[in-house]
Design a protein around this motif. Structure first.
Motif, PDB file in Angstrom:
ATOM      1  N   GLU A 104       0.822  -1.212   0.000  1.00  0.00           N
ATOM      2  CA  GLU A 104       0.000   0.000   0.000  1.00  0.00           C
ATOM      3  C   GLU A 104       0.859   1.267   0.000  1.00  0.00           C
ATOM      4  OE1 GLU A 104      -3.720   2.259   0.957  1.00  0.00           O
ATOM      5  OE2 GLU A 104      -3.571   0.120   0.607  1.00  0.00           O
ATOM      6  N   ALA A 105       1.896   1.290   0.840  1.00  0.00           N
ATOM      7  CA  ALA A 105       2.693   2.507   1.021  1.00  0.00           C
ATOM      8  C   ALA A 105       3.665   2.767  -0.124  1.00  0.00           C
ATOM      9  CB  ALA A 105       3.467   2.427   2.341  1.00  0.00           C
ATOM     10  N   TYR A 106       4.233   1.699  -0.692  1.00  0.00           N
ATOM     11  CA  TYR A 106       5.298   1.861  -1.687  1.00  0.00           C
ATOM     12  C   TYR A 106       4.907   1.401  -3.083  1.00  0.00           C
ATOM     13  CZ  TYR A 106       8.280   2.739   2.342  1.00  0.00           C
ATOM     14  OH  TYR A 106       8.837   3.263   3.479  1.00  0.00           O
ATOM     15  N   GLY A 107       3.750   0.747  -3.227  1.00  0.00           N
ATOM     16  CA  GLY A 107       3.331   0.266  -4.539  1.00  0.00           C
ATOM     17  C   GLY A 107       4.140  -0.916  -5.031  1.00  0.00           C
ATOM     18  N   ILE A 108       4.814  -1.587  -4.120  1.00  0.00           N
ATOM     19  CA  ILE A 108       5.632  -2.761  -4.462  1.00  0.00           C
ATOM     20  C   ILE A 108       5.175  -3.915  -3.579  1.00  0.00           C
ATOM     21  CG2 ILE A 108       7.959  -3.743  -4.391  1.00  0.00           C
ATOM     22  CD1 ILE A 108       9.012  -0.857  -4.774  1.00  0.00           C
ATOM     23  N   ARG A 109       4.765  -5.011  -4.206  1.00  0.00           N
ATOM     24  CA  ARG A 109       4.341  -6.175  -3.428  1.00  0.00           C
ATOM     25  C   ARG A 109       5.572  -6.997  -3.072  1.00  0.00           C
ATOM     26  NH1 ARG A 109      -0.271  -9.287  -2.496  1.00  0.00           N
ATOM     27  NH2 ARG A 109       0.139 -11.516  -2.251  1.00  0.00           N
ATOM     28  N   PRO A 110       5.883  -7.113  -1.780  1.00  0.00           N
ATOM     29  CA  PRO A 110       7.045  -7.925  -1.397  1.00  0.00           C
ATOM     30  C   PRO A 110       6.845  -9.385  -1.777  1.00  0.00           C
ATOM     31  CG  PRO A 110       6.355  -6.521   0.426  1.00  0.00           C
ATOM     32  CD  PRO A 110       5.278  -6.449  -0.626  1.00  0.00           C
ATOM     33  N   SER A 111       7.888  -9.995  -2.251  1.00  0.00           N
ATOM     34  CA  SER A 111       7.833 -11.425  -2.556  1.00  0.00           C
ATOM     35  C   SER A 111       7.992 -12.247  -1.279  1.00  0.00           C
ATOM     36  CB  SER A 111       8.923 -11.807  -3.553  1.00  0.00           C
ATOM     37  OG  SER A 111      10.206 -11.508  -3.005  1.00  0.00           O
ATOM     38  N   HIS A 112       8.590 -11.630  -0.270  1.00  0.00           N
ATOM     39  CA  HIS A 112       8.856 -12.344   0.979  1.00  0.00           C
ATOM     40  C   HIS A 112       9.165 -11.333   2.081  1.00  0.00           C
ATOM     41  CE1 HIS A 112      12.897 -11.435  -0.424  1.00  0.00           C
ATOM     42  NE2 HIS A 112      13.346 -11.723   0.785  1.00  0.00           N
ATOM     43  N   GLY A 113       9.228 -11.848   3.282  1.00  0.00           N
ATOM     44  CA  GLY A 113       9.679 -11.081   4.434  1.00  0.00           C
ATOM     45  C   GLY A 113      10.578 -11.982   5.258  1.00  0.00           C
ATOM     46  N   ILE A 114      11.212 -11.397   6.261  1.00  0.00           N
ATOM     47  CA  ILE A 114      12.153 -12.157   7.087  1.00  0.00           C
ATOM     48  C   ILE A 114      11.757 -12.025   8.548  1.00  0.00           C
ATOM     49  CG2 ILE A 114      14.555 -12.304   7.879  1.00  0.00           C
ATOM     50  CD1 ILE A 114      15.337 -11.377   5.037  1.00  0.00           C
ATOM     51  N   ILE A 115      11.726 -13.171   9.230  1.00  0.00           N
ATOM     52  CA  ILE A 115      11.571 -13.193  10.679  1.00  0.00           C
ATOM     53  C   ILE A 115      12.924 -13.598  11.237  1.00  0.00           C
ATOM     54  CG2 ILE A 115      10.366 -14.157  12.671  1.00  0.00           C
ATOM     55  CD1 ILE A 115       8.058 -14.875  10.726  1.00  0.00           C
ATOM     56  N   GLN A 116      13.551 -12.698  11.978  1.00  0.00           N
ATOM     57  CA  GLN A 116      14.873 -12.948  12.555  1.00  0.00           C
ATOM     58  C   GLN A 116      14.717 -13.228  14.040  1.00  0.00           C
ATOM     59  OE1 GLN A 116      18.228 -12.988  11.236  1.00  0.00           O
ATOM     60  NE2 GLN A 116      18.488 -13.857  13.285  1.00  0.00           N
ATOM     61  N   TYR A 117      14.876 -14.493  14.410  1.00  0.00           N
ATOM     62  CA  TYR A 117      14.901 -14.857  15.820  1.00  0.00           C
ATOM     63  C   TYR A 117      16.328 -14.658  16.323  1.00  0.00           C
ATOM     64  CZ  TYR A 117      10.295 -16.909  15.087  1.00  0.00           C
ATOM     65  OH  TYR A 117       8.968 -17.088  14.795  1.00  0.00           O
ATOM     66  N   ARG A 118      16.530 -14.827  17.606  1.00  0.00           N
ATOM     67  CA  ARG A 118      17.851 -14.582  18.187  1.00  0.00           C
ATOM     68  C   ARG A 118      18.941 -15.421  17.520  1.00  0.00           C
ATOM     69  NH1 ARG A 118      18.581 -16.164  24.218  1.00  0.00           N
ATOM     70  NH2 ARG A 118      16.361 -16.108  23.887  1.00  0.00           N
ATOM     71  N   ASP A 119      18.618 -16.657  17.145  1.00  0.00           N
ATOM     72  CA  ASP A 119      19.636 -17.570  16.654  1.00  0.00           C
ATOM     73  C   ASP A 119      19.418 -18.063  15.220  1.00  0.00           C
ATOM     74  OD1 ASP A 119      17.352 -18.900  17.449  1.00  0.00           O
ATOM     75  OD2 ASP A 119      18.412 -20.677  18.163  1.00  0.00           O
ATOM     76  N   ARG A 120      18.370 -17.572  14.556  1.00  0.00           N
ATOM     77  CA  ARG A 120      18.083 -18.086  13.219  1.00  0.00           C
ATOM     78  C   ARG A 120      17.077 -17.176  12.530  1.00  0.00           C
ATOM     79  NH1 ARG A 120      15.116 -23.879  12.102  1.00  0.00           N
ATOM     80  NH2 ARG A 120      15.161 -23.762   9.854  1.00  0.00           N
ATOM     81  N   ALA A 121      17.207 -17.086  11.223  1.00  0.00           N
ATOM     82  CA  ALA A 121      16.271 -16.280  10.430  1.00  0.00           C
ATOM     83  C   ALA A 121      15.470 -17.196   9.505  1.00  0.00           C
ATOM     84  CB  ALA A 121      17.021 -15.239   9.615  1.00  0.00           C
ATOM     85  N   PHE A 122      14.219 -16.802   9.256  1.00  0.00           N
ATOM     86  CA  PHE A 122      13.361 -17.498   8.307  1.00  0.00           C
ATOM     87  C   PHE A 122      12.941 -16.511   7.233  1.00  0.00           C
ATOM     88  CE2 PHE A 122      12.689 -19.903  12.204  1.00  0.00           C
ATOM     89  CZ  PHE A 122      12.750 -21.215  11.770  1.00  0.00           C
ATOM     90  N   SER A 123      13.082 -16.905   5.991  1.00  0.00           N
ATOM     91  CA  SER A 123      12.527 -16.148   4.879  1.00  0.00           C
ATOM     92  C   SER A 123      11.155 -16.743   4.604  1.00  0.00           C
ATOM     93  CB  SER A 123      13.424 -16.273   3.649  1.00  0.00           C
ATOM     94  OG  SER A 123      12.861 -15.563   2.568  1.00  0.00           O
ATOM     95  N   VAL A 124      10.127 -15.901   4.658  1.00  0.00           N
ATOM     96  CA  VAL A 124       8.750 -16.358   4.500  1.00  0.00           C
ATOM     97  C   VAL A 124       8.196 -15.778   3.208  1.00  0.00           C
ATOM     98  CG1 VAL A 124       6.442 -16.327   5.509  1.00  0.00           C
ATOM     99  CG2 VAL A 124       8.454 -16.437   7.005  1.00  0.00           C
ATOM    100  N   ASN A 125       7.818 -16.662   2.285  1.00  0.00           N
ATOM    101  CA  ASN A 125       7.223 -16.202   1.029  1.00  0.00           C
ATOM    102  C   ASN A 125       5.885 -15.536   1.298  1.00  0.00           C
ATOM    103  OD1 ASN A 125       9.327 -17.175  -0.561  1.00  0.00           O
ATOM    104  ND2 ASN A 125       8.341 -19.151  -0.857  1.00  0.00           N
ATOM    105  N   PHE A 126       5.656 -14.407   0.647  1.00  0.00           N
ATOM    106  CA  PHE A 126       4.355 -13.743   0.737  1.00  0.00           C
ATOM    107  C   PHE A 126       3.597 -14.107  -0.526  1.00  0.00           C
ATOM    108  CE2 PHE A 126       1.630  -9.856   0.295  1.00  0.00           C
ATOM    109  CZ  PHE A 126       0.764 -10.206   1.310  1.00  0.00           C
ATOM    110  N   ASP A 127       2.855 -15.208  -0.439  1.00  0.00           N
ATOM    111  CA  ASP A 127       2.121 -15.714  -1.592  1.00  0.00           C
ATOM    112  C   ASP A 127       0.621 -15.630  -1.327  1.00  0.00           C
ATOM    113  OD1 ASP A 127       1.651 -17.835   0.178  1.00  0.00           O
ATOM    114  OD2 ASP A 127       3.149 -19.129  -0.763  1.00  0.00           O
ATOM    115  N   ASP A 128      -0.171 -16.110  -2.279  1.00  0.00           N
ATOM    116  CA  ASP A 128      -1.627 -16.027  -2.159  1.00  0.00           C
ATOM    117  C   ASP A 128      -2.154 -16.789  -0.942  1.00  0.00           C
ATOM    118  OD1 ASP A 128      -1.699 -14.477  -4.439  1.00  0.00           O
ATOM    119  OD2 ASP A 128      -2.203 -16.148  -5.773  1.00  0.00           O
TER     120      ASP A 128
END
Length: 180
Positions: free
Chosen positions: A110-134
């Motif tokens: 909404e703010a930037y007009g760009i739909r992210p393909s994914h986001g990242i959840i960074q826990y203290r010891d590990r990161a997850f890349s989460v696809n933003f799909d339908d």
């Protein structure tokens, strides 16, 4: 013509400062990598550490607001929301954390007009890349609808058995189902 003592001192100081700058540049790169942030420029942060805290992102059509910990613009123009969690990582990211990230993806769109393909959840010891799909988007709207229905319900039952969540809840003082 030789160098006098003062010229030698200035050259040594200059060389020392150049080496210090190089060492700091290398260390800052290591700190960035350790942070779990993807390569790119920080567009937004709610962390209040490196940048002043910014206004939340807001979507009038969705009646939704949020403050992602970071928005990173990658070299290809993709904007990636990053959510930092202080706990150790579970085997898979928690569903609630994925839904929070989905909300940030919609707010970025909404703010930037760009739909992210994914986001990242960074826990203290590990990161997850989460696809933003339908599927993730549909799950988010289902949860959002249920939350909005619960806003008007007279009684909403606790949906967990985790006393730590109760201990940090803003409704704890008047909740009849609290665990802590």
């Amino acid at each position: 013509m030789g160098l006098n003592g003062m010229e030698t001192g200035w050259m040594a100081l200059g060389l020392t400062l150049m080496l210090l700058a190089l060492a700091l540049a290398l260390k800052s790169r290591q700190w960035w990598q350790d942070s779990g942030l993807p390569d790119g420029d920080v567009l937004y942060t709610d962390m209040g550490i490196w940048y002043p805290q910014q206004e939340p992102l807001y979507s009038r059509p969705l009646q939704l607001a949020g403050r992602p910990d970071y928005l990173i613009e990658q070299p290809d123009g993709m904007i990636v929301p990053v959510e930092i969690k202080s706990s150790e990582a579970p085997d898979e990211p928690y569903f609630g954390h994925v839904m929070q990230l989905a909300a940030y993806c919609l707010l970025v769109e909404e703010a930037y007009g760009i739909r992210p393909s994914h986001g990242i959840i960074q826990y203290r010891d590990r990161a997850f890349s989460v696809n933003f799909d339908d599927r993730v988007e549909a799950d988010f709207f289902s949860v959002l609808g249920a939350m909005r229905e619960d806003m008007w319900a007279g009684q909403v039952n606790r949906d967990h058995h985790n006393w730590r969540r109760c201990a940090g809840c803003g409704h704890r003082s008047h909740c009849e189902q609290r665990l802590a």
